[in-house]
Scaffold this active site. Structure first.
Site, short mmCIF file in Angstrom:
data_model
loop_
_atom_site.label_atom_id
_atom_site.label_comp_id
_atom_site.label_asym_id
_atom_site.label_seq_id
_atom_site.Cartn_x
_atom_site.Cartn_y
_atom_site.Cartn_z
N ARG A 253 0.87 -1.18 0.00
CA ARG A 253 0.00 0.00 0.00
C ARG A 253 0.90 1.23 0.00
NH1 ARG A 253 2.42 1.83 3.64
NH2 ARG A 253 0.90 3.48 3.77
N GLY A 254 0.27 2.40 -0.08
CA GLY A 254 1.07 3.63 -0.25
C GLY A 254 1.17 3.90 -1.74
N ALA A 255 0.90 5.14 -2.12
CA ALA A 255 0.74 5.46 -3.54
C ALA A 255 1.92 5.01 -4.42
CB ALA A 255 0.49 6.96 -3.68
N ARG B 120 -7.49 -0.18 -6.67
CA ARG B 120 -7.70 0.90 -5.70
C ARG B 120 -7.88 2.22 -6.48
NH1 ARG B 120 -4.14 1.18 -0.49
NH2 ARG B 120 -6.00 2.35 0.15
N GLN C 209 -1.90 2.73 9.98
CA GLN C 209 -0.62 2.72 9.25
C GLN C 209 0.48 3.44 10.02
OE1 GLN C 209 -3.61 3.34 7.86
NE2 GLN C 209 -3.69 2.78 5.71
N ASP D 189 -1.59 10.92 -1.99
CA ASP D 189 -2.02 9.89 -2.95
C ASP D 189 -2.36 10.49 -4.30
OD1 ASP D 189 -2.71 8.80 -0.11
OD2 ASP D 189 -2.50 7.08 -1.46
N ASN E 145 -4.96 12.78 0.65
CA ASN E 145 -4.11 11.87 1.43
C ASN E 145 -5.00 11.12 2.42
OD1 ASN E 145 -1.39 10.90 2.00
ND2 ASN E 145 -1.57 11.92 3.97
N LYS E 146 -4.39 10.28 3.20
CA LYS E 146 -5.12 9.43 4.14
C LYS E 146 -6.12 10.22 4.98
CE LYS E 146 -4.98 5.90 4.39
NZ LYS E 146 -5.96 5.11 3.63
#
Ligand code: MRU
Length: 363
Positions: free
Chosen positions: A53-55, A90, A203, A244, A254-255
């Site tokens: 995960r993570g862009a 995603r 996270q 992201d 972002n998150k």
């Protein structure tokens, strides 16, 4: 970065050359386990189920996923199917589309038998470029932390707050938001990181804390709601987060929870920076709030929590009264006006169309 003293990336070609190996991030911090990906379905599952995960890492894994797919079927139809399958995993991080489009554009020009090899080479390039981008962000962001340290009494700690995991686990190596932090730490600046736990998937608590611990960077995990209070009391010198998808006008997706940190930072005069490598900038968008697709994830991520019991076993427990519904939007958009600056691989710019165009005139 190092894991138990050994330089490790987040994904790599297996020693036998037949697979891509990844760190299963759903097992961290309680177990360090790797998984072999050998097919398109493996790669799609790894992204969808957030083993990776993570862009930036999502983009890199997708590039490798195209290689895995083209080994089995490199026809135009096979390429189209693989591209569509991976793109659907995603919705929010634009790096996914960026990597897939880049590999497809190159391989579709080639004869079918040459396509898989070309995809593999391009996946290697994308991974190496990601590391170079993050080194650029480290170089651009380090002076911010040096300047804060210079304003303080010698030895006083420089407090950085970060949200989610925009560390090396979210990229191929080094990380984006963590790149200036690691650079400062390695340069002897007494940096300390407030790590937002980042509910619902934690996270921050599970991943950022683990990687900072591995690199011996002083840090403290806080409940997501604590950041505003710490800012009011002068305990945060700077906020650095990842992204992201950032629009051509500087709106930052972002998150979930990033926006609230930006509001608190704005109210308290704390600089709020976003580490934004160019593959996470969506040059086609101008209005983040209206145009960026926000992933809605399973309610179970809110209703349940996974952790280690006293006897060392990992277990999942329910938090809510049975029957209470939960909602789980996974990202939010911080308007450009709340962003002090974007730290890119080419330097820092204002979160504006003009600022971004100044650094990236080719877009
Ligand atoms: O849902 P995730 O864990 O993929 O979300 C990750 C983030 O929001 C990161 O902060 C973002 O991708 C930047 S990573 C360099």
């Amino acid at each position: 970065m190092n894991v138990a003293g050994r330089p490790t990336r987040t994904l790599w070609l297996s020693a036998d050359g037949g697979a891509v190996e990844i760190i299963d991030q759903t097992r961290l911090p309680h177990a360090f386990a790797t998984v072999r990906l050998t097919s398109l379905d493996d790669a799609a599952h790894a992204i969808r189920a957030m083993l990776v995960r993570g862009a930036p890492l999502i983009g890199a894994t997708a590039a490798w996923g195209l290689w895995l797919a083209l080994r089995a079927d490199a026809t135009d139809a096979g390429l189209a199917h693989a591209h569509a399958t991976l793109l659907a995993t995603r919705p929010t991080a634009v790096n996914l589309r960026w990597a897939l489009d880049r590999v497809r554009a190159e391989v579709q020009l080639l004869p079918v038998p040459a396509r898989a090899d070309a995809a593999r080479q391009l996946a290697v390039t994308i991974c190496n470029e990601d590391v170079a981008l993050n080194r650029g962000i480290a170089a651009a962001g380090l002076p911010l932390l040096q300047a804060i340290a210079a304003r303080k009494p010698p030895g006083a700690r420089v407090n950085v707050l970060t949200h989610c995991n925009a560390g090396w686990l979210a990229t191929v190596d080094i990380g984006t938001a963590t790149a200036p932090i690691y650079a400062a730490h390695d340069a002897g600046i007494p940096v300390h990181v407030w790590v937002d736990e980042t509910r619902p998937r934690n996270q921050g608590a599970s991943l950022t804390a683990w990687e900072l611990l591995n690199h011996s960077v002083p840090h403290t995990v806080i409940a997501d709601n604590a950041g505003g209070h710490l800012m009011q009391h002068g305990q945060v010198d700077i906020v650095i987060v990842g992204t992201d998808r950032t629009t051509a006008t500087g709106d930052v997706c972002n998150k979930i929870g990033t926006y609230l940190k930006a509001l608190a930072a704005h109210d308290n005069g704390v600089p709020f920076y976003v580490a934004a490598p160019s593959p996470s900038i969506d040059w086609t968008l101008r209005d983040g709030l209206r145009e960026i697709p926000i992933e809605e994830r399973a309610a179970r991520e809110v209703t349940h929590l996974t952790g280690r019991l006293g006897d060392g076993t990992v277990a999942t427990i329910a938090l809510l009264p049975e029957g209470s519904p939960a909602a789980n939007p996974a990202f939010d958009v911080t308007p450009a006006r709340l962003v002090t600056g974007l730290i890119t691989e080419r330097g820092i710019c204002s979160a504006t169309a003009t600022g971004l165009r100044g650094l990236f005139p080719e877009f």
